[in-house]
Enzyme design. Structure first.
Site, PDB file in Angstrom:
ATOM      1  N   CYS A 197       0.807  -1.226   0.000  1.00 36.63           N
ATOM      2  CA  CYS A 197       0.000   0.000   0.000  1.00 36.63           C
ATOM      3  C   CYS A 197       0.845   1.284   0.000  1.00 36.63           C
ATOM      4  O   CYS A 197       1.416   1.618  -1.023  1.00 36.63           O
ATOM      5  CB  CYS A 197      -0.967  -0.066   1.181  1.00 36.63           C
ATOM      6  SG  CYS A 197      -2.426   0.934   0.937  1.00 36.63           S
ATOM      7  N   HIS A 252      -3.773  -5.770   2.592  1.00 36.12           N
ATOM      8  CA  HIS A 252      -3.460  -5.850   4.019  1.00 36.12           C
ATOM      9  C   HIS A 252      -3.983  -7.199   4.468  1.00 36.12           C
ATOM     10  O   HIS A 252      -4.401  -8.009   3.677  1.00 36.12           O
ATOM     11  CB  HIS A 252      -4.151  -4.719   4.773  1.00 36.12           C
ATOM     12  CG  HIS A 252      -3.692  -3.366   4.338  1.00 36.12           C
ATOM     13  ND1 HIS A 252      -2.468  -2.856   4.682  1.00 36.12           N
ATOM     14  CD2 HIS A 252      -4.282  -2.428   3.559  1.00 36.12           C
ATOM     15  CE1 HIS A 252      -2.342  -1.647   4.151  1.00 36.12           C
ATOM     16  NE2 HIS A 252      -3.408  -1.363   3.459  1.00 36.12           N
TER      17      HIS A 252
HETATM   18  N1  GLN Z   1      -2.310   6.675   2.236  1.00 33.15           N
HETATM   19  C1  GLN Z   1      -2.424   5.775   1.141  1.00 33.15           C
HETATM   20  C2  GLN Z   1      -3.812   5.709   0.526  1.00 33.15           C
HETATM   21  O1  GLN Z   1      -4.807   5.927   1.177  1.00 33.15           O
HETATM   22  C3  GLN Z   1      -1.958   4.400   1.569  1.00 33.15           C
HETATM   23  C4  GLN Z   1      -2.883   3.767   2.569  1.00 33.15           C
HETATM   24  C5  GLN Z   1      -2.345   2.501   3.172  1.00 33.15           C
HETATM   25  O2  GLN Z   1      -1.146   2.257   3.182  1.00 33.15           O
HETATM   26  N2  GLN Z   1      -3.226   1.724   3.730  1.00 33.15           N
HETATM   27  O3  GLN Z   1      -3.908   5.428  -0.641  1.00 33.15           O
END
Ligand code: GLN
Length: 258
Positions: A107, A206
């Protein structure tokens, strides 16, 4: 200063791998640190001592010191903090990736490996630019939910949970980690999820990704071991040490159908 966060403490290990956990103190959303525990678990099945170092702000990452790397997810806020420190890491991380050493980025970490990440208000968050993908955040429209993808080259199916605002578009030299069977994936439109470049893997999964997709964990650890100790080392087959973990994957589908 880098510091060792956890290690296996095996009694009589045959092998040893040192893993760089990039910005592990700042980027670790939605259970991403479970990936570290899964790497340690797979290491123990291969009698390999796994040592995890947190490499964070102002640390001097040296590609030669590590055989594997992991970069977890983060909120835009933390991504903004590390953006100013990326220059400490970029050249060495580029050599690490270009040398074909194994790495996983989730992510926010996946986004930071690319060329650019543009926030909803148009402000850019500086990225490493090591890889060619670009990410844009349309704002107030997160992609959230279960994902299932299929990787044709490996003939493997992967499961995860995604929660991201960013929409990522791959460069021509990046392959997707898999084709979307259900879920949003990289941008909700391309039908692709994650990327593969040499032995670097990126994903929005995740959950954490490696606990639910043991074959990727096995691939990362065995690739690192063969690079360090030679192709000829004999390692137990995935099916002999991690078959039960793989069987757990199907629970996702069973739950979905129930
Ligand atoms: N901040 C980034 C987004 O919302 C990554 C989010 C994350 O790592 N869960 O796209």
């Amino acid at each position: 200063m880098t510091y060792t966060s956890i290690q296996s403490h095996l009694e009589n290990p045959t092998y040893e791998l040192r893993v760089a956990h990039l910005y592990g103190d700042l980027m670790n959303t939605y259970g991403d640190n479970g990936n570290i525990l899964m790497l340690r678990y797979v290491g123990s099945k291969l009698n390999c001592e796994m040592i995890f170092d947190i490499v964070s702000l102002d640390d001097h990452f040296k590609a030669d010191d590590y055989q594997l790397a992991f970069w977890g997810g983060g909120q835009d806020y933390e991504q903004g903090i590390i953006a100013d420190h990326l220059s400490e890491l970029t050249d060495e991380l580029r050599s690490f990736i270009e040398a074909g050493k194994p790495m996983l980025a989730i992510c926010g970490g996946y986004q930071m490996l690319g060329k650019s990440y543009t926030l909803a208000d148009g402000r850019p968050i500086k990225c490493t630019g090591i890889l060619g993908h670009v990410t844009e955040n349309p704002g107030n429209d997160r992609i959230i939910g279960d994902v299932k993808i299929y990787n044709e080259d490996f003939d493997e199916t992967y499961y995860g949970f995604e929660n991201h605002g960013g929409r990522t578009y791959l460069a021509a030299d990046e392959k997707p980690l898999g084709k979307v069977i259900y879920g949003g994936g990289n941008n909700g439109q391309s039908g692709e999820e994650g990327f593969i470049y040499k032995n670097t893997f990126g994903s929005y999964f995740h959950g954490p990704l490696l606990s639910r997709n043991a074959r990727i964990a096995y691939r990362l650890v065995t690739t690192a071991l063969k690079q360090k100790y030679g192709e000829a080392i004999e390692l137990p087959a995935f099916e002999d040490i991690l078959a039960l973990e793989e069987a757990g994957q199907t629970i996702s589908d069973a739950k979905r159908k129930a």
